[in-house]
Design a protein around this motif. Structure first.
Motif, PDB file in Angstrom:
ATOM      1  N   ASP A  22       0.787  -1.248   0.105  1.00  0.00           N
ATOM      2  CA  ASP A  22      -0.071   0.058   0.036  1.00  0.00           C
ATOM      3  C   ASP A  22       0.842   1.390  -0.044  1.00  0.00           C
ATOM      4  O   ASP A  22       0.545   2.306   0.642  1.00  0.00           O
ATOM      5  CB  ASP A  22      -0.794   0.008   1.349  1.00  0.00           C
ATOM      6  CG  ASP A  22      -1.852  -1.030   1.282  1.00  0.00           C
ATOM      7  OD1 ASP A  22      -2.171  -1.700   0.229  1.00  0.00           O
ATOM      8  OD2 ASP A  22      -1.911  -1.838   2.440  1.00  0.00           O
ATOM      9  N   LYS A  45       3.407   1.563   1.336  1.00  0.00           N
ATOM     10  CA  LYS A  45       4.242   1.915   2.683  1.00  0.00           C
ATOM     11  C   LYS A  45       5.501   1.023   2.594  1.00  0.00           C
ATOM     12  O   LYS A  45       5.419  -0.079   2.813  1.00  0.00           O
ATOM     13  CB  LYS A  45       3.486   1.416   3.806  1.00  0.00           C
ATOM     14  CG  LYS A  45       2.292   2.407   3.925  1.00  0.00           C
ATOM     15  CD  LYS A  45       1.328   1.891   5.209  1.00  0.00           C
ATOM     16  CE  LYS A  45       0.034   2.688   5.319  1.00  0.00           C
ATOM     17  NZ  LYS A  45      -0.957   1.810   5.691  1.00  0.00           N
ATOM     18  N   THR A 100       6.496  -7.134  -3.986  1.00  0.00           N
ATOM     19  CA  THR A 100       6.187  -6.698  -2.779  1.00  0.00           C
ATOM     20  C   THR A 100       7.093  -6.803  -1.556  1.00  0.00           C
ATOM     21  O   THR A 100       7.365  -5.897  -0.851  1.00  0.00           O
ATOM     22  CB  THR A 100       4.743  -6.907  -2.142  1.00  0.00           C
ATOM     23  OG1 THR A 100       4.539  -8.293  -2.289  1.00  0.00           O
ATOM     24  CG2 THR A 100       3.519  -6.255  -3.103  1.00  0.00           C
TER      25      THR A 100
END
Length: 190
Positions: free
Chosen positions: A31, A33, A153
């Motif tokens: 997200d 972050k 990710t």
DNA sequence: CAGTAGATGCTCT
DNA sequence: GAGCATCTACTGT
């Protein structure tokens, strides 16, 4: 800084890979972050012949299936009902080797890491995230991420860092593994 | 500081 | 139904 390719994790010596991972950087990007940390503690789990491994004796279950995936896959599972433990699968497909990441030194996104760990105030330098449950918590990794490849990710990076000294000890919390419990498969940055 | 209790849920027998 | 690849909070010095 270069990202380790998936082929890096296909090596056949899981103990060697666990040692080489000390000082590498693990980064997550969920997200938007971004958080990362230098790996300071690892343990090797050497597949079907290792009594401490979930895959000992070639056991295949819904949970351990991920360990049989290709090297470079994330294996995350829940321990003690609370803690999400993050492992990196190594070796080729159908050889269930894995390296447990037990400690990191936070690098990027310290603010975010402190939030995730509920440590609002100071940063007591060094051991902010030691212990496998805390590593996952600090980086935002959970069992949802089991089975994904370490290419988007969650990624592992190499900068020029070279550990001066690595401590080698038996693994933690595996007394049930009997004659395998004293194998020198744990590596720490000192 | 050290030592211990309790939380918590999924996996395998 | 037992047992975990654990952590925190709380006790007592």
């Amino acid at each position: 800084m270069t990202k380790l390719p998936l082929s890096w994790f296909e090596g056949t010596n899981v103990v060697e890979i666990a040692r080489l991972l000390i000082g590498k950087i693990i980064r997550t990007d969920f997200d938007g972050k971004l958080t990362s940390g230098r790996i300071s503690e690892t343990e090797a789990y050497a597949g079907v012949s290792d009594k401490a491994s979930h895959a000992f004796g070639g056991r295949r279950t819904a949970r351990t299936e991920t360990m049989y995936a290709n090297g470079g896959t994330a294996y995350v599972y829940l321990c003690y009902g609370i803690h999400h433990l993050f492992n990196i699968v190594t070796n080729v497909k159908d050889v269930p080797h894995a390296v447990l990441i037990r400690g990191i030194l936070p690098l990027e996104g310290e603010e975010q890491i402190r939030q995730r760990l509920n440590k609002p105030n100071p940063i007591p330098s060094g051991k902010l995230a030691t212990g496998p449950g805390l590593v996952s918590k600090a980086l935002g990794i959970s069992t949802l991420h089991t089975g994904i490849l370490l290419e988007n990710t969650i990624t592992i990076w190499e900068d020029g860092f070279h550990p001066e000294r690595i401590e080698i000890t038996p693994r933690i919390g595996i007394d049930y593994a009997k004659e395998d419990k004293d194998l020198p498969y744990r590596f720490l940055l000192v």
